[in-house]
Design an enzyme around this catalytic site. Structure first.
Site, PDB file in Angstrom:
ATOM      1  N   HIS A 304       0.815  -1.214   0.000  1.00 46.33           N
ATOM      2  CA  HIS A 304       0.000   0.000   0.000  1.00 46.33           C
ATOM      3  C   HIS A 304       0.852   1.269   0.000  1.00 46.33           C
ATOM      4  CE1 HIS A 304      -3.178  -2.844   1.281  1.00 46.33           C
ATOM      5  NE2 HIS A 304      -3.989  -1.987   0.704  1.00 46.33           N
ATOM      6  N   GLY A 305       2.030   1.217   0.611  1.00 50.31           N
ATOM      7  CA  GLY A 305       2.905   2.389   0.647  1.00 50.31           C
ATOM      8  C   GLY A 305       4.003   2.207   1.668  1.00 50.31           C
TER       9      GLY A 305
END
Length: 480
Positions: A304-305
């Protein structure tokens, strides 16, 4: 170009569908591939070459792995080069400077490519000899930019023999419309709530407003991503493809583990098949099970990051799921040990009335238990979605501090809660109702009736008008 844009709905999609349907079946993959490349190039022109190179490179690496002339070293070499190249590119763009930007859909199509390489390497599927078919699988526009994450085995037969029917088109159009309505009339509307709260400054927002904002964001991300997934599945059905379901009423879950089996199902399935199970899953004792869960959730966070807020999100969820796993394990052990001491009600000599009272009490206890479980899950999910919403760690610390009353506010206006509730309360209420089993069942029964079709058509064009007036709002998962 996004699905919820005037350009896509009124221009690209009608023209593409006309060309697709008048093209002979044997050439439809060509139309789908070129249409998908045009779709991608419109939204991400500077990275179209990266997508093309990725398709060709992975095609030849898979062919190299599967060739009868390939020795063990060449086979393994092609496999490891493919996995490391794809993961390195994904990681490089994740940690790259913000001004460089993340290529649209790279997290999704990279995972599809990796799943294909692994399945060919394991000999679970035969290698695809047609570059056209493999490229169409990788960049098929209904699922290119935000999933669902599809394995090649799921669409191979459909790529070989794409079959379109009126029933499939009709069902797909309804699902696409329902997804657009959820995205535009619910998710985009609720996005304004969080923008208003951010505009006033978290340090100045009352605790009640921040909780309202977190609840609103939890519904926003649900209808944003669920709306996209419905639109993707609907587009797939219109083109003769059955894409996998990505959501199964996650807010009805009674544990966080269950929630993430129902939310973004294809991502969870990917991690289970290619990471968790190869590590041993839950087969080798509790310690190794918890280790495997930790690895999966670290990777899920990074997918996701790489910023702190996503790591925090993943680690909170990982800890909660680990606790649930341990409690469930020891609870089941205790339950199994007590079975021999239980008395079968059928052989009980007490009066029927006493048995009925016990049954009612058990039912009441079950209702209370499930209600408490729902409250617990929703509390955890709302809290962790806040980590998604506020990406700057300093702002997130302020938000959580004010949310739980730990930090003192500055120039706090307590009346703003009622103002925001008046503006967004009805949308939140509708959103809550649409997350339930009953609403899902009603849609399935209602969408094919005349009233249902008329309602869908009206809300569809209201959504298009709203996009025209307010502009399109990118899907949240486009930034992952």
């Amino acid at each position: 170009m996004v699905f919820s844009s005037v350009e896509f709905i009124l221009f690209f999609l009608p023209i593409f569908l006309i060309v697709y349907y008048i093209t002979p079946v044997s050439y439809r993959n060509v139309v789908l591939l070129f249409g998908s490349l045009i779709f991608y190039a419109y939204g991400e022109p500077k990275y179209i070459v990266l997508l093309l190179v990725s398709m060709v490179l992975n095609y030849w690496l898979a062919r190299g792995m599967a060739s009868e002339k390939s020795g063990i070293f060449l086979r393994k070499g092609c496999f490891y080069i493919g996995i490391l190249t794809n993961l390195s590119l994904l990681l490089a763009f994740k940690i790259a400077p913000q001004e460089l930007g993340l290529p649209l859909g790279i997290s999704f199509y990279t995972f599809q490519i990796i799943s294909y390489l692994i399945d060919v390497y394991r000999k679970d599927i035969p290698v695809e000899t047609s570059l056209l078919k493999l490229s169409t699988y990788i960049c098929m526009f209904p699922q290119l930019v935000a999933g669902p994450i599809v394995t090649y085995q799921e669409v191979k037969k459909q790529l070989d023999h794409p079959v379109t029917t009126w029933e499939g088109f009709d069902a797909g159009l309804k699902d696409f419309s329902a997804g657009l309505i959820m995205k535009v009339l619910l998710a985009d509307r609720l996005s304004l709530l969080f923008k208003e709260i951010a505009g006033m400054g978290y340090i100045s927002a009352p605790t009640s407003v921040l909780w309202l904002g977190s609840v609103g964001y939890s519904l926003q991300i649900y209808f944003d991503f669920f709306g996209y997934s419905m639109m993707a599945i609907g587009l797939g059905r219109m083109l003769g493809f059955n894409l996998p379901v990505n959501f199964n009423l996650p807010y009805m879950s009674t544990s966080v583990r269950e929630f993430y089996r129902r939310w973004h199902i294809t991502l969870g399935r990917w991690f289970a098949k290619y990471v968790y199970i190869p590590l041993g899953g839950s087969r080798n004792g509790m310690k190794k099970t918890l280790r495997n869960l930790f690895i999966v959730w670290i990777l899920t966070s990074l997918w996701h990051g790489v910023s702190i807020n996503f790591i925090l999100w993943g680690m909170i969820l990982c800890l909660v799921i680990m606790i649930e796993k341990v409690v469930s394990y020891y609870w089941n052990q205790k339950k199994d040990g007590a079975k021999s001491e239980t008395v079968d009600l059928k052989n009980n000599t007490t009066e029927n009335t006493e048995t009925e009272q016990k049954t009612k009490k058990l039912n009441l206890n079950l209702i209370i238990k499930k209600t408490l479980q729902h409250i617990y899950v929703l509390f955890i999910i709302v809290l962790t979605w806040t980590c998604f919403a506020v990406t700057d760690f300093q702002d997130l610390s302020t938000y959580l501090g004010r949310m739980f009353g730990i930090l003192s506010g500055v120039r706090v206006n307590e009346t703003i809660f009622m103002t925001l509730l008046g503006k967004y309360g009805f949308t939140i209420l509708i959103g809550i109702l649409l997350c339930t089993n009953k609403a899902h069942q009603c849609y399935k029964e209602w969408k094919d009736g005349y009233l249902g079709m008329i309602t869908l058509a009206i809300l569809f064009w209201v959504s298009v008008w709203y996009i025209h007036m307010m502009g399109d709002n990118p899907f949240l998962y486009f930034r992952f």
